[in-house]
Write a protein that holds these residues in place. Structure first.
Motif, PDB file in Angstrom:
ATOM      1  N   THR A 163       0.842  -1.199   0.000  1.00 30.71           N
ATOM      2  CA  THR A 163       0.000   0.000   0.000  1.00 30.71           C
ATOM      3  C   THR A 163       0.877   1.250   0.000  1.00 30.71           C
ATOM      4  O   THR A 163       2.099   1.179   0.162  1.00 30.71           O
ATOM      5  CB  THR A 163      -0.917   0.049   1.236  1.00 30.71           C
ATOM      6  OG1 THR A 163      -0.134   0.366   2.402  1.00 30.71           O
ATOM      7  CG2 THR A 163      -1.622  -1.285   1.445  1.00 30.71           C
ATOM      8  N   ALA A 164       0.215   2.399  -0.149  1.00 30.52           N
ATOM      9  CA  ALA A 164       0.896   3.688  -0.044  1.00 30.52           C
ATOM     10  C   ALA A 164       0.612   4.346   1.296  1.00 30.52           C
ATOM     11  O   ALA A 164       0.767   5.566   1.439  1.00 30.52           O
ATOM     12  CB  ALA A 164       0.465   4.603  -1.185  1.00 30.52           C
ATOM     13  N   ASN A 165       0.207   3.539   2.275  1.00 27.35           N
ATOM     14  CA  ASN A 165      -0.069   4.053   3.618  1.00 27.35           C
ATOM     15  C   ASN A 165       1.188   3.927   4.474  1.00 27.35           C
ATOM     16  O   ASN A 165       1.740   2.826   4.625  1.00 27.35           O
ATOM     17  CB  ASN A 165      -1.212   3.274   4.269  1.00 27.35           C
ATOM     18  CG  ASN A 165      -2.498   3.378   3.470  1.00 27.35           C
ATOM     19  OD1 ASN A 165      -2.810   4.434   2.915  1.00 27.35           O
ATOM     20  ND2 ASN A 165      -3.247   2.278   3.393  1.00 27.35           N
ATOM     21  N   LEU A 166       1.633   5.045   5.022  1.00 27.67           N
ATOM     22  CA  LEU A 166       2.806   5.007   5.883  1.00 27.67           C
ATOM     23  C   LEU A 166       2.508   4.222   7.153  1.00 27.67           C
ATOM     24  O   LEU A 166       1.452   4.389   7.771  1.00 27.67           O
ATOM     25  CB  LEU A 166       3.243   6.425   6.252  1.00 27.67           C
ATOM     26  CG  LEU A 166       3.992   7.217   5.170  1.00 27.67           C
ATOM     27  CD1 LEU A 166       4.052   8.684   5.547  1.00 27.67           C
ATOM     28  CD2 LEU A 166       5.391   6.665   4.973  1.00 27.67           C
ATOM     29  N   ALA A 232       2.342   6.704  -6.086  1.00 23.64           N
ATOM     30  CA  ALA A 232       1.523   7.020  -4.911  1.00 23.64           C
ATOM     31  C   ALA A 232       2.384   7.084  -3.650  1.00 23.64           C
ATOM     32  O   ALA A 232       2.158   7.922  -2.769  1.00 23.64           O
ATOM     33  CB  ALA A 232       0.416   5.976  -4.759  1.00 23.64           C
ATOM     34  N   ARG A 233       3.377   6.212  -3.559  1.00 24.65           N
ATOM     35  CA  ARG A 233       4.253   6.226  -2.388  1.00 24.65           C
ATOM     36  C   ARG A 233       5.124   7.479  -2.366  1.00 24.65           C
ATOM     37  O   ARG A 233       5.371   8.055  -1.300  1.00 24.65           O
ATOM     38  CB  ARG A 233       5.112   4.960  -2.373  1.00 24.65           C
ATOM     39  CG  ARG A 233       4.331   3.731  -1.920  1.00 24.65           C
ATOM     40  CD  ARG A 233       5.164   2.470  -1.951  1.00 24.65           C
ATOM     41  NE  ARG A 233       4.520   1.398  -1.180  1.00 24.65           N
ATOM     42  CZ  ARG A 233       4.988   0.160  -1.077  1.00 24.65           C
ATOM     43  NH1 ARG A 233       6.117  -0.176  -1.714  1.00 24.65           N
ATOM     44  NH2 ARG A 233       4.355  -0.741  -0.352  1.00 24.65           N
ATOM     45  N   SER A 234       5.598   7.925  -3.529  1.00 24.82           N
ATOM     46  CA  SER A 234       6.360   9.174  -3.583  1.00 24.82           C
ATOM     47  C   SER A 234       5.513  10.338  -3.087  1.00 24.82           C
ATOM     48  O   SER A 234       5.965  11.175  -2.296  1.00 24.82           O
ATOM     49  CB  SER A 234       6.830   9.452  -5.016  1.00 24.82           C
ATOM     50  OG  SER A 234       7.789   8.513  -5.432  1.00 24.82           O
ATOM     51  N   ALA A 235       4.273  10.396  -3.574  1.00 18.50           N
ATOM     52  CA  ALA A 235       3.380  11.481  -3.171  1.00 18.50           C
ATOM     53  C   ALA A 235       3.077  11.417  -1.675  1.00 18.50           C
ATOM     54  O   ALA A 235       3.040  12.448  -0.989  1.00 18.50           O
ATOM     55  CB  ALA A 235       2.089  11.417  -3.984  1.00 18.50           C
ATOM     56  N   ALA A 236       2.879  10.204  -1.154  1.00 15.93           N
ATOM     57  CA  ALA A 236       2.563  10.059   0.267  1.00 15.93           C
ATOM     58  C   ALA A 236       3.743  10.485   1.142  1.00 15.93           C
ATOM     59  O   ALA A 236       3.561  11.150   2.171  1.00 15.93           O
ATOM     60  CB  ALA A 236       2.174   8.612   0.561  1.00 15.93           C
TER      61      ALA A 236
END
Length: 294
Positions: A163-166, A232-236
């Protein structure tokens, strides 16, 4: 037997005199070698100091001439300069002539580009050293060497699986990174709060890129999902940094009133097509890359 003993007694002073002569010559040679070493060390030191002074001088040619010109005296004169043609003219009588003509010399412009490049390289090296020290002191799990101009992290250490959730650990790392960036970047950018601690003429950053990298099979749905997940991970991670330290969102790579000015902190992703690529989200890295203005 008596004559043999007398002969031996006669040779004894000769042997002692020869040994004494040998010792004296040895002492003299040691002294000569010692003096030679001192002279060699002195000249080597002088050579090193002169070389350092010339290579580090802003204008090496001028520095070299000033080492030989030991009797400079001031003169009042009218000097004519053509900035466009790079020509300078002085009265002939000023430099020992007897006529009323002028003597003209050409000169080269200062090598501004080379000086800027050196300053940018030095600034980036110092920046990466400070960031590396900050994050290692904080215990952040840096991946790889920072001397190449990037802070890299394994995506598995930042995000929940697939996921792109930290994750909780990822949010902690983002806070530590943001705190270090907020301390170090304002002097190298525009738009932040001015600081009296910032040196004048400091090189500037052109871009700080939050970059996510992944291997993928571009011809499968899973590969395309991996590419989307990387972005998405970069943006998050970018949002986590600017959320923890809002000053980072205000930094720009040029004066805010210029049309070409862009936010300093930006987002990118790279997906390299590869046969047998890992499953969705596996093996991804998230980096912060620093690029100096040239």
């Amino acid at each position: 037997m008596a004559s043999l003993a007398r002969a031996r007694r006669r040779r004894t002073p000769d042997l002692e005199e020869g040994e004494s002569y040998y010792v004296s010559m040895t002492d003299m040679m040691v002294g000569v070698i010692f003096i030679f070493i001192i002279m060699l060390s002195y000249f080597a030191l002088q050579y090193r100091q002169s070389t350092k002074a010339l290579t580090q001088a802003r204008h090496p040619e001028t520095a070299a001439l000033l080492q030989t010109a030991t009797a400079l005296t001031p003169h009042e004169a009218t000097v004519e300069v053509d900035d466009k043609a790079r020509v300078l003219c002085v009265p002939e009588d000023l430099i020992g002539g007897t006529g009323s003509d002028r003597r003209c010399f050409s000169y080269a412009p200062p090598a501004k580009t080379a000086a800027t490049t050196v300053a940018a390289d030095d600034a980036q090296r110092m920046l990466m050293g400070f960031l590396d020290a900050d994050l290692r002191d904080a215990g952040a799990p840096l991946a790889g060497d920072t001397s190449g101009g990037a802070l890299s992290f394994s995506a598995d250490a930042l995000f929940e699986r697939g996921t792109a959730n930290l994750s909780a650990g990822g949010r902690k790392i983002a806070g530590e990174v943001a705190a270090s960036l907020a301390r170090r970047l304002p002097c190298l950018a525009y738009g932040g709060a001015s600081s009296t601690a910032c040196p004048e003429g400091e090189a500037r950053l052109a871009l700080v890129n939050v970059l996510s990298q992944t291997n993928l099979d571009a011809f499968t749905a899973e590969g395309q999902q991996a590419a989307a997940l990387a972005l998405a991970r970069s943006a998050a991670f970018h949002q986590a940094l600017t959320g923890a330290q809002p000053v980072l969102a205000a930094l720009r790579n040029g004066p805010p009133d210029q049309a070409a000015s862009q936010p300093l902190l930006r987002v990118a992703s790279v997906g390299q097509s590869q046969e047998g690529a890992s499953r969705l989200g596996e093996g991804q890295t998230v980096s912060i890359q620093f690029q100096m203005a040239r």
